[in-house]
Scaffold this motif. Structure first.
Motif, PDB file in Angstrom:
ATOM      1  N   VAL A 174      -5.371  -7.385  -6.121  1.00  0.00           N
ATOM      2  CA  VAL A 174      -4.905  -6.920  -4.811  1.00  0.00           C
ATOM      3  C   VAL A 174      -3.387  -7.075  -4.708  1.00  0.00           C
ATOM      4  O   VAL A 174      -2.684  -6.187  -4.211  1.00  0.00           O
ATOM      5  N   LYS A 175      -2.862  -8.179  -5.214  1.00  0.00           N
ATOM      6  CA  LYS A 175      -1.404  -8.388  -5.163  1.00  0.00           C
ATOM      7  C   LYS A 175      -0.685  -7.254  -5.921  1.00  0.00           C
ATOM      8  O   LYS A 175       0.284  -6.668  -5.427  1.00  0.00           O
ATOM      9  N   THR A 176      -1.196  -6.939  -7.103  1.00  0.00           N
ATOM     10  CA  THR A 176      -0.575  -5.865  -7.896  1.00  0.00           C
ATOM     11  C   THR A 176      -0.700  -4.525  -7.171  1.00  0.00           C
ATOM     12  O   THR A 176       0.253  -3.731  -7.120  1.00  0.00           O
ATOM     13  N   ALA A 177      -1.864  -4.271  -6.591  1.00  0.00           N
ATOM     14  CA  ALA A 177      -2.086  -2.975  -5.918  1.00  0.00           C
ATOM     15  C   ALA A 177      -1.114  -2.793  -4.753  1.00  0.00           C
ATOM     16  O   ALA A 177      -0.538  -1.702  -4.569  1.00  0.00           O
ATOM     17  N   VAL A 178      -0.902  -3.842  -3.967  1.00  0.00           N
ATOM     18  CA  VAL A 178       0.012  -3.730  -2.817  1.00  0.00           C
ATOM     19  C   VAL A 178       1.445  -3.514  -3.305  1.00  0.00           C
ATOM     20  O   VAL A 178       2.175  -2.638  -2.807  1.00  0.00           O
ATOM     21  N   THR A 179       1.836  -4.288  -4.294  1.00  0.00           N
ATOM     22  CA  THR A 179       3.210  -4.179  -4.804  1.00  0.00           C
ATOM     23  C   THR A 179       3.447  -2.777  -5.366  1.00  0.00           C
ATOM     24  O   THR A 179       4.483  -2.143  -5.100  1.00  0.00           O
ATOM     25  N   THR A 180       2.481  -2.275  -6.114  1.00  0.00           N
ATOM     26  CA  THR A 180       2.617  -0.945  -6.729  1.00  0.00           C
ATOM     27  C   THR A 180       2.644   0.136  -5.637  1.00  0.00           C
ATOM     28  O   THR A 180       3.448   1.078  -5.712  1.00  0.00           O
ATOM     29  N   MET A 224     -10.287   1.190  10.889  1.00  0.00           N
ATOM     30  CA  MET A 224     -11.399   0.322  11.289  1.00  0.00           C
ATOM     31  C   MET A 224     -12.724   0.769  10.666  1.00  0.00           C
ATOM     32  O   MET A 224     -13.528  -0.056  10.228  1.00  0.00           O
ATOM     33  N   SER A 225     -12.966   2.071  10.609  1.00  0.00           N
ATOM     34  CA  SER A 225     -14.223   2.532  10.002  1.00  0.00           C
ATOM     35  C   SER A 225     -14.263   2.179   8.525  1.00  0.00           C
ATOM     36  O   SER A 225     -15.314   1.801   7.999  1.00  0.00           O
ATOM     37  N   ALA A 226     -13.109   2.284   7.857  1.00  0.00           N
ATOM     38  CA  ALA A 226     -13.077   1.942   6.430  1.00  0.00           C
ATOM     39  C   ALA A 226     -13.370   0.457   6.244  1.00  0.00           C
ATOM     40  O   ALA A 226     -13.959   0.051   5.240  1.00  0.00           O
ATOM     41  N   GLU A 227     -12.967  -0.372   7.198  1.00  0.00           N
ATOM     42  CA  GLU A 227     -13.153  -1.829   7.064  1.00  0.00           C
ATOM     43  C   GLU A 227     -14.563  -2.259   7.484  1.00  0.00           C
ATOM     44  O   GLU A 227     -15.208  -3.008   6.773  1.00  0.00           O
ATOM     45  N   THR A 238      -1.914   0.502   3.564  1.00  0.00           N
ATOM     46  CA  THR A 238      -3.154   0.126   4.254  1.00  0.00           C
ATOM     47  C   THR A 238      -4.337   0.872   3.640  1.00  0.00           C
ATOM     48  O   THR A 238      -5.419   0.303   3.446  1.00  0.00           O
ATOM     49  N   THR A 239      -4.118   2.146   3.305  1.00  0.00           N
ATOM     50  CA  THR A 239      -5.178   2.905   2.616  1.00  0.00           C
ATOM     51  C   THR A 239      -5.497   2.243   1.281  1.00  0.00           C
ATOM     52  O   THR A 239      -6.669   2.100   0.899  1.00  0.00           O
ATOM     53  N   THR A 240      -4.467   1.803   0.578  1.00  0.00           N
ATOM     54  CA  THR A 240      -4.688   1.122  -0.710  1.00  0.00           C
ATOM     55  C   THR A 240      -5.538  -0.135  -0.518  1.00  0.00           C
ATOM     56  O   THR A 240      -6.440  -0.418  -1.302  1.00  0.00           O
ATOM     57  N   LEU A 241      -5.254  -0.882   0.545  1.00  0.00           N
ATOM     58  CA  LEU A 241      -6.034  -2.105   0.797  1.00  0.00           C
ATOM     59  C   LEU A 241      -7.513  -1.788   0.960  1.00  0.00           C
ATOM     60  O   LEU A 241      -8.369  -2.503   0.433  1.00  0.00           O
ATOM     61  N   THR A 242      -7.805  -0.722   1.693  1.00  0.00           N
ATOM     62  CA  THR A 242      -9.227  -0.385   1.877  1.00  0.00           C
ATOM     63  C   THR A 242      -9.841   0.061   0.543  1.00  0.00           C
ATOM     64  O   THR A 242     -10.992  -0.252   0.256  1.00  0.00           O
ATOM     65  N   GLU A 243      -9.038   0.746  -0.276  1.00  0.00           N
ATOM     66  CA  GLU A 243      -9.570   1.226  -1.562  1.00  0.00           C
ATOM     67  C   GLU A 243      -9.866   0.081  -2.523  1.00  0.00           C
ATOM     68  O   GLU A 243     -10.802   0.154  -3.315  1.00  0.00           O
ATOM     69  N   VAL A 244      -9.045  -0.980  -2.453  1.00  0.00           N
ATOM     70  CA  VAL A 244      -9.304  -2.098  -3.387  1.00  0.00           C
ATOM     71  C   VAL A 244     -10.246  -3.138  -2.769  1.00  0.00           C
ATOM     72  O   VAL A 244     -10.484  -4.189  -3.353  1.00  0.00           O
TER      73      VAL A 244
END
Ligand SMILES: Cc1cc2nc3c(=O)[nH]c(=O)nc-3n(C[C@H](O)[C@H](O)[C@H](O)COP(=O)(O)OP(=O)(O)OC[C@H]3O[C@@H](n4cnc5c(N)ncnc54)[C@H](O)[C@@H]3O)c2cc1C
Length: 541
Positions: free
Chosen positions: A430-436, A510-513, A486-492
């Motif tokens: 998750v850390k890598t995904a957010v940074t990227t 919210m629906s994604a979460e 934020t979209t990336t967070l839901t994807e990972v």
């Protein structure tokens, strides 16, 4: 209607807080010439900011849409002195304090609630909600106004007007049960006032978010806030014993014992409700005897991964410090854990590594025992003790970081924070995904720093600070980055927020979460408690 005078001379002033920036104007400091040159050089900033600050006297606030008759009705409920349509009062409650909020504040035309109303009792709040329901006026509860997700934005959403309902008159310690160590506090009590009121009786709440000086008990509860001492005292939602919610349908009182098995826990439904179900007027919380001993210790770890493993070992052992926090390599190098030293050449005691800090509060025996266990675990995981200095310095500067953001915006540098939570197994991914994700949409070089400061047995929160060169429309630039990340967070599979809450800004995810069914459940609860939908429209769901 122009503001015409300084918002800080409003009839209903908020605690010293700039209307267009973070915090107390007395404490704000410009960047030193050296730091400014260093940061501009590092990010390749050549021009000035695209959005300079504006003179408050030139700000234009639309006239209130409430009629004289409406205002008379509101005054009849809360008292003549407690309703204001002064532009300065409305402006001070027109938004929270995210970077998009601060960028919007650099524009001459400002949105604002149509009136500020300050009730003093459950009964007055109930009458206000009934009047607003009958007259199609939206209600925006207001605590300290420190939301960073658009939670206090005056969204009318089909209603004729909005009123900001400020909880500041509910500012008392209502009860202290010293046997059970439970204090009942009014929703408008601020962080410092809670500590003062409890401190006079030998107790402490132990909730210290970075927004501590301004944020309120009601705000902490409905946003499920997490303070810097969450390792020792828990998140705010862990502390709540009972909570009172005034809704358009009546009063919902939840919680009468520490734990029970009486169906789903309604306290949890009210916590995190962000004003959309009604207004929280009082909260009973667990408190602690004021600590008689405090120990500080700083640590160096070779890498963020090594530190995260050590933190996991401590959390899974179950013997926690009061504060436990580690900066990644970049945040350590830039001294962000010690904002008073930002821009200096990094922490020489931790070259190439990560700075962690721990503090322990309690009785001397308990502090010594907990510190001993943590010290052993950290040393076994490769940590090197740096003595008390780094942790003491962090504590000294721990509320000053947010002032830097305004100083950076002034030199054309964007700066914002965002946070998430995930399991230990997925933390690195998750850390890598957010940074990227941030690097992909913001100009090169963008600096993305991270720390861990809320740690659990099964996972942790990752807190990111992003510093980048502003380009084009500064507001649109950050909104695009925020959307992508934020979209990336839901994807990972990570959470869209660990403690900043949902508000207006995270609502589209919210629906994604929680799924469409989850949103439908919350909507059904709202339909019961607030059938006309007057409570904080446009937020959460
Ligand atoms: C610089 C900075 C640092 C921050 N640091 C932290 C941190 O360390 N930890 C953390 O958890 N958060 C942090 N935050 C976020 C923010 O401070 C929290 O969300 C806080 O809990 C909000 O409290 P408040 O009283 O300011 O609420 P407000 O901002 O006034 O309101 C927040 C939301 O709650 C609603 N609300 C407020 N009071 C009530 C009530 N009595 N009844 C019903 N609804 C209500 C509002 O309508 C809004 O939707 C930070 C924010 C800033 C700007």
């Amino acid at each position: 209607m122009t503001v015409g005078s300084s918002p800080n001379s409003a009839p209903f002033p908020v605690p010293p807080m700039r209307w267009d920036a973070w915090g107390d104007p007395e404490l704000a400091a410009p960047l030193s010439e050296g730091t400014s040159t260093l940061i501009r050089g590092m990010l390749g900033v050549t021009g000035e900011t695209t959005l300079p600050t504006i003179d408050p006297a030139t700000v234009i606030v639309p006239p209130s849409r409430l009629s004289g008759e409406d205002l008379a009705a509101l005054r009849a409920i809360v008292g003549d002195d407690w309703v204001s349509t002064a532009a300065v009062d409305r402006l001070l409650r027109a938004s929270g304090k995210s970077t998009p909020d601060l960028l919007r504040r650099r524009r001459p035309h400002q949105d604002a609630p149509d009136a500020v109303v300050i009730p003093a009792s459950d009964d007055q709040v109930g009458q206000l909600l009934t009047w607003c329901t009958d007259h199609r006026v939206a209600v925006v509860p207001f605590g300290g106004g420190t939301s960073v997700v658009g939670g206090v934005d005056p969204v009318a959403d089909g209603f004729g007007a909005t009123v900001s309902v400020d909880l500041r008159r509910m500012d008392a310690l209502l009860d202290l049960d010293e046997v059970s160590q439970v204090a009942t506090l009014g929703a408008g009590v601020t962080g410092p006032d809670a500590e003062r009121l409890l401190g006079e009786r030998g107790y402490s709440l132990g909730h210290f978010p970075q927004s501590f000086r301004y944020a309120t008990i009601g705000g902490f509860a409905v946003t499920r806030s997490s303070g810097q001492a969450s390792a020792g005292y828990g998140r705010f939602d862990d502390m709540v014993q009972a909570i009172t919610l005034v809704t358009p349908r009546g009063i919902l009182q939840a919680g009468r014992s520490p734990k029970n098995a009486v169906g789903p826990d309604l306290r949890q439904l009210i916590m995190g409700s962000e004003g959309v179900f009604g207004v929280v007027t009082r909260v009973a919380v667990r408190v602690h005897r004021r600590p008689t001993a405090t120990e500080y210790e700083g640590w160096r770890f070779d890498s963020f991964d090594a530190a995260a493993q050590a933190f996991r070992a401590v959390a899974q052992e179950g013997v926690m410090p009061t504060v436990m926090r580690v900066s990644d390599e970049l945040e350590t190098a830039l001294n962000l854990a010690r904002p008073t030293e930002i821009g200096e050449s990094g922490d020489k005691a931790v070259p190439g590594g990560c700075l962690a800090i721990t503090t322990f509060e309690g009785s001397p025996t308990a502090v010594a025992a907990r510190a001993g266990v943590v010290r052993e675990t950290f040393a076994a995981a490769g940590g090197q003790s740096l003595g008390p200095g780094p942790a003491q310095m962090w504590e000294h500067g721990r509320f000053s970081g947010p002032y830097l953001r305004d100083a950076l915006l002034d030199i054309g540098v964007g700066c914002e924070t965002l946070e998430t939570a995930t399991t230990w197994a997925r933390l690195a991914e998750v850390k890598t995904a957010v940074t990227t994700a941030l690097a992909a949409v913001l100009p090169e070089p963008t600096v993305v720093m991270c720390h861990l400061s809320h740690t659990y047995a099964t996972g942790a929160s990752l807190y990111f600070t992003v510093v980048y060169r502003q380009e084009g429309d500064a507001l649109e630039q950050w909104l695009a980055a925020k959307h992508h990340v934020t979209t990336t967070l839901t994807e990972v599979g990570a959470s869209i927020t660990h403690h900043h809450a949902v508000g207006r800004d995270h609502r589209p995810w919210m629906s994604a979460e929680i799924g469409d069914l989850g949103v439908a459940v919350l909507s059904a609860v709202k339909a019961v408690l607030d059938p006309a939908g007057v409570c904080n429209p446009g937020k959460l769901i």
